[in-house]
Design an enzyme around this catalytic site. Structure first.
Site, PDB file in Angstrom:
ATOM      1  N   LYS A 152      10.284  12.863   2.622  1.00 29.95           N
ATOM      2  CA  LYS A 152      10.431  11.816   1.609  1.00 29.95           C
ATOM      3  C   LYS A 152       9.147  10.984   1.613  1.00 29.95           C
ATOM      4  O   LYS A 152       8.938  10.148   2.476  1.00 29.95           O
ATOM      5  CB  LYS A 152      11.638  10.933   1.893  1.00 29.95           C
ATOM      6  CG  LYS A 152      11.879   9.895   0.801  1.00 29.95           C
ATOM      7  CD  LYS A 152      13.084   9.038   1.113  1.00 29.95           C
ATOM      8  CE  LYS A 152      13.301   8.046  -0.030  1.00 29.95           C
ATOM      9  NZ  LYS A 152      12.158   7.133  -0.209  1.00 29.95           N
TER      10      LYS A 152
ATOM     11  N   LYS B  62      16.935   8.647   5.654  1.00 29.58           N
ATOM     12  CA  LYS B  62      15.783   7.918   6.179  1.00 29.58           C
ATOM     13  C   LYS B  62      15.775   7.900   7.708  1.00 29.58           C
ATOM     14  O   LYS B  62      16.742   8.266   8.363  1.00 29.58           O
ATOM     15  CB  LYS B  62      15.763   6.499   5.620  1.00 29.58           C
ATOM     16  CG  LYS B  62      15.484   6.449   4.119  1.00 29.58           C
ATOM     17  CD  LYS B  62      15.071   5.068   3.684  1.00 29.58           C
ATOM     18  CE  LYS B  62      14.620   5.058   2.231  1.00 29.58           C
ATOM     19  NZ  LYS B  62      14.112   3.737   1.827  1.00 29.58           N
TER      20      LYS B  62
ATOM     21  N   GLU C 122       5.002  13.242  -6.287  1.00 31.51           N
ATOM     22  CA  GLU C 122       4.637  11.937  -5.747  1.00 31.51           C
ATOM     23  C   GLU C 122       3.120  11.813  -5.651  1.00 31.51           C
ATOM     24  O   GLU C 122       2.451  12.698  -5.109  1.00 31.51           O
ATOM     25  CB  GLU C 122       5.241  11.787  -4.353  1.00 31.51           C
ATOM     26  CG  GLU C 122       5.362  10.368  -3.889  1.00 31.51           C
ATOM     27  CD  GLU C 122       6.729   9.775  -4.204  1.00 31.51           C
ATOM     28  OE1 GLU C 122       6.983   8.641  -3.781  1.00 31.51           O
ATOM     29  OE2 GLU C 122       7.538  10.443  -4.891  1.00 31.51           O
TER      30      GLU C 122
ATOM     31  N   CYS D 219      23.061 -23.645  -4.025  1.00 32.32           N
ATOM     32  CA  CYS D 219      22.765 -24.937  -4.637  1.00 32.32           C
ATOM     33  C   CYS D 219      23.553 -25.043  -5.935  1.00 32.32           C
ATOM     34  O   CYS D 219      23.599 -24.093  -6.730  1.00 32.32           O
ATOM     35  CB  CYS D 219      21.270 -25.054  -4.911  1.00 32.32           C
ATOM     36  SG  CYS D 219      20.821 -26.376  -6.057  1.00 32.32           S
TER      37      CYS D 219
ATOM     38  N   CYS E 141      16.109 -29.778  -4.991  1.00 35.41           N
ATOM     39  CA  CYS E 141      16.550 -30.730  -6.015  1.00 35.41           C
ATOM     40  C   CYS E 141      17.525 -31.779  -5.500  1.00 35.41           C
ATOM     41  O   CYS E 141      17.845 -32.727  -6.225  1.00 35.41           O
ATOM     42  CB  CYS E 141      17.172 -29.987  -7.197  1.00 35.41           C
ATOM     43  SG  CYS E 141      18.780 -29.241  -6.819  1.00 35.41           S
TER      44      CYS E 141
ATOM     45  N   TYR F 297     -21.032  23.586  -5.544  1.00 38.57           N
ATOM     46  CA  TYR F 297     -20.058  23.118  -6.535  1.00 38.57           C
ATOM     47  C   TYR F 297     -20.757  22.236  -7.575  1.00 38.57           C
ATOM     48  O   TYR F 297     -20.542  22.390  -8.785  1.00 38.57           O
ATOM     49  CB  TYR F 297     -18.935  22.339  -5.850  1.00 38.57           C
ATOM     50  CG  TYR F 297     -17.878  21.836  -6.802  1.00 38.57           C
ATOM     51  CD1 TYR F 297     -16.737  22.589  -7.070  1.00 38.57           C
ATOM     52  CD2 TYR F 297     -18.026  20.608  -7.463  1.00 38.57           C
ATOM     53  CE1 TYR F 297     -15.775  22.136  -7.955  1.00 38.57           C
ATOM     54  CE2 TYR F 297     -17.076  20.148  -8.358  1.00 38.57           C
ATOM     55  CZ  TYR F 297     -15.948  20.922  -8.591  1.00 38.57           C
ATOM     56  OH  TYR F 297     -15.001  20.480  -9.487  1.00 38.57           O
TER      57      TYR F 297
ATOM     58  N   SER G 292      16.713   8.289  -9.516  1.00 34.76           N
ATOM     59  CA  SER G 292      16.540   8.093  -8.082  1.00 34.76           C
ATOM     60  C   SER G 292      17.627   8.884  -7.368  1.00 34.76           C
ATOM     61  O   SER G 292      18.520   9.446  -8.000  1.00 34.76           O
ATOM     62  CB  SER G 292      16.649   6.602  -7.738  1.00 34.76           C
ATOM     63  OG  SER G 292      17.890   6.096  -8.186  1.00 34.76           O
ATOM     64  N   ILE G 293      17.549   8.955  -6.040  1.00 36.74           N
ATOM     65  CA  ILE G 293      18.576   9.666  -5.292  1.00 36.74           C
ATOM     66  C   ILE G 293      19.231   8.721  -4.302  1.00 36.74           C
ATOM     67  O   ILE G 293      18.638   7.739  -3.869  1.00 36.74           O
ATOM     68  CB  ILE G 293      18.016  10.906  -4.563  1.00 36.74           C
ATOM     69  CG1 ILE G 293      16.883  10.520  -3.610  1.00 36.74           C
ATOM     70  CG2 ILE G 293      17.567  11.960  -5.540  1.00 36.74           C
ATOM     71  CD1 ILE G 293      16.367  11.688  -2.804  1.00 36.74           C
TER      72      ILE G 293
END
Length: 693
Positions: free
Chosen positions: A135, A337, A192, A449, A434, A50, A96-97
């Site tokens: 995924k 997932k 990906e 706070c 604080c 190569y 996104s899904i």
């Protein structure tokens, strides 16, 4: 294939025609060998062979520079170090899904039931065919090819605007720089960028040997490599790529491919030289989805790369078009997932973090434990009620997991492990930073706070949020510098950032004059922004990037948003009573209005326009369904027009549907509408209806 190196004369002695023929042959051979090695993992020649061909091609191109093309194998790493990454607007948003919260079989059942409901199917209708894909735990990437040559690679970014990383993506040898003649003139491949676990371990070993920075996990290493300004550094990182879908592509009527299924699309991408995961499968109905989810999960640890679940996609592309999109997600796909990985460790302390909105979050300080590929030393305990529910105390042995394989959290206490009595954790009456009073509003689980911007912790978090990449994008304003600016009382509020000068900045620790000037330049650049970025940067409770865009799109100007009533805010897509009330209260506070006025006085500006005129509410109370491809209007544009006229746009046809708007390649929804006798309109008919004709 004949050896293109046979009888190879001196490149300088070859005429252009001979050189062109030899260059084409060498490129074809090198691309073939690279595909076998990097994509198929089946090298057919020794590395030396190569290298010999590659060097011959380099010599030919050096002797005949006019014959160099961008898709040559020698062009993978080229050019000087960039000064910064350029924003890129995606031709089609990189959405996104949705993620199923049920990590068991119920997640598959919920998705299948939702798809069938959206399509108006009954139990008598056949099972839907799905594609099941791993995924990947990597970095989403869009590759744009024009005339079959790679011209641009962009990160997802916020879905609409990403970053141009073409110089780095060209170094990934799995990604073809050129495509075969049967590929369309325009093709955007989405997939990906990732790093194999073994490659990641070897990279960290090299880094340690060179006293360099090591990486937390493969995903972070891949993301950092992709966003390098110097492609020579990226070329040394073992990045790989999997293709899983398309963005923009030449339409079938203009010579583009006419796929019928997502699976066929993936096979075509594979034939064009793109790597596609071997674990892709076909499932019919919920039970087969759940079975594949379990089968792939059982092999998860044996895979050479990290996955955190599987993705289900409706296979038939016509059904995908019928289902369409929600505001930010496709209805035809979902991520399912796996349960997070868990490990035991000891709680060494419980501390409080004060967030940008004043929320006090208890954090468990843990004995270091390796979970899901990273060493975890801290884990969120969320709030006081969560601590009491799980009965977590200092000294306990607890189970820790990375929720969604990302955020560490304490699952629970291991019984019988508590060595001695330890008092329960108590939420303090005053802020640990604080000293302001700590309160819990009625109906809320979180303590807050009350110090507001008086609280240094809130001030610091507010400044970091304002400077974030997706807000005002002030490069160089990180947490250490913010600590110094607030502690030295140089910055008490957001407008003070734009009052900083070279003298004050140069006096700070580790802040040379050049660094100080760079920050001032970044602040100057940030003065020109957009209304959604400004709104997001203000850090309003419940207002993320998407809501900020919805507000800007609906009202057009900041003044209109600030002066809107709760009722007017409720008319904005995806804004409910809680968000509307919170927004209204924020802009009714004189202090908040003063901050906005000061920021404007400091020169912050953005393009503004009047909100779009709304047609008369001719379709108030009407239910409308869109299907197919309209000739001139996109699905979102048509939806906006209909909703502006008072219509409720839904995803499925039923007896309550008032109209079906049908475009080309309308499918099952059209048949269902005709069966129920629902009026069917084309685009022209819809526009006429909106105009009252």
């Amino acid at each position: 294939m004949a050896d293109p190196l046979d009888h190879c004369p001196d490149p300088a002695q070859m005429d252009p025609a001979q050189a062109d023929a030899r260059i084409r042959a060498l490129r074809e051979q090198l691309v073939h060998w690279a595909h076998q090695y990097h994509v198929l993992d089946a090298p057919s020649v020794p590395d030396a062979e190569y290298d010999r061909a590659f060097q011959a091609l380099q010599a030919l191109e050096a002797a005949h520079p006019a014959l160099i093309t961008p898709d040559s194998p020698t062009r993978r790493v080229q050019g000087a170090v960039l000064q910064g990454l350029t924003p890129v607007r995606h031709a089609l948003p990189m959405l996104s899904i949705q993620t199923e919260t049920d990590t068991g079989a119920g997640g598959a059942q919920a998705f299948d039931a939702r798809v069938r409901r959206e399509l108006g199917l009954t139990d008598a209708d056949p099972a839907i065919e799905y594609v099941v894909e791993p995924k990947f735990d990597g970095l989403a990437m869009g590759l744009r090819y024009e005339n079959r040559r790679l011209v641009q690679a962009a990160t997802r970014g916020d879905g609409e605007i990403g970053e141009d990383v073409t110089h780095n993506i060209r170094t990934i040898r799995q990604i073809p720089l050129g495509l075969p003649d049967d590929a369309p003139a325009l093709l955007e491949v989405r997939g990906e960028v990732y790093m194999r676990r073994a490659d990641f371990d070897a990279l960290n070993q090299r880094q340690r040997a060179q006293s360099g920075k090591t990486f937390v996990n493969p995903r972070n290493a891949a993301a950092g490599a992709v966003r390098q300004l110097d492609a020579n550094i990226t070329a040394q990182r073992p990045l790989r790529f999997f293709a899983y879908g398309l963005g923009a592509v030449t339409a079938p009527g203009e010579g583009g491919p006419a796929w019928r299924t997502h699976y066929a699309l993936l096979q075509t991408l594979k034939s064009w030289g793109f790597p596609v995961a071997e674990q892709v499968g076909i499932a019919h109905g919920a039970s087969q989805l759940a079975a594949l989810h379990e089968q792939i999960g059982a092999r998860r640890d044996a895979l050479p790369y990290d996955i955190d679940g599987v993705v289900y996609k409706v296979n038939a592309l016509q059904l995908q078009r019928d289902l369409g999109f929600k505001t930010r997600e496709p209805r035809w796909a979902v991520a399912h997932k796996y349960p997070a990985q868990e490990m035991p460790t000891r709680v060494e302390g419980i501390e409080l973090q004060v967030g940008r909105t004043g929320k006090l979050t208890p954090v468990a300080r843990l004995a270091p434990v390796f979970v899901g590929g990273v060493t975890v030393t801290n884990a969120t305990l969320h709030n006081l009620f969560e601590i009491r529910k799980k009965q977590v105390r200092v000294g306990d042995t607890v189970t820790v997991r990375r929720a969604g394989d990302v955020i560490p959290e304490v699952v629970g206490v291991l019984p019988g492990q508590r060595s001695a009595y330890v008092a329960n954790f108590r939420m303090p009456a005053h802020c640990p930073v604080c000293g302001s009073a700590v309160v819990r509003e009625k109906g809320e689980a979180n303590h807050r706070c009350t110090g507001g911007l008086f609280c240094a912790a809130q001030r610091k978090e507010a400044l970091l949020h304002f400077a974030a990449r997706r807000a005002l994008d002030i490069e160089g304003l990180g947490d250490k510098l913010v600590d110094q600016l607030v502690d030295a009382e140089l910055v008490r509020g957001l407008p003070d950032l734009y009052r900083l000068d070279l003298v004050a900045l140069s006096a700070l620790d580790r802040m040379a004059e050049k660094s100080a000037q760079n920050l001032l330049d970044a602040l100057e650049k940030s003065r020109q922004t957009t209304l959604p970025r400004f709104l997001f940067g203000l850090g309003l409770r419940h207002v993320g990037e998407a809501t900020a865009k919805d507000l800007a799109r609906h009202f057009g100007t900041l003044d209109a948003i600030m002066n809107a009533s709760v009722e007017q805010l409720l008319q904005v897509s995806d804004i409910g009573p809680v968000v509307a009330q919170s927004l209204h209260c924020f802009f009714q506070q004189p202090h908040n209005r003063e901050v906005v006025a000061q920021l404007r006085a400091c020169g912050l500006r953005w393009p503004e326009g009047a909100p779009p005129e709304r047609p008369a509410q001719r379709l108030a109370g009407k239910s409308v369904v869109l299907t197919g491809t309209l000739p001139t209007l996109g699905r979102d544009a048509a939806r906006d027009l209909l909703e502006a006229a008072g219509a409720k746009v839904t995803g499925s046809v039923s007896k309550k549907t008032s109209y079906l708007i049908a475009g080309a390649e309308a499918g099952s929804k059209l048949a269902k509408a005709r069966e129920l006798g629902i009026p069917v309109l084309d685009e022209a008919g819809m526009l006429a209806l909106l105009a009252g004709e």
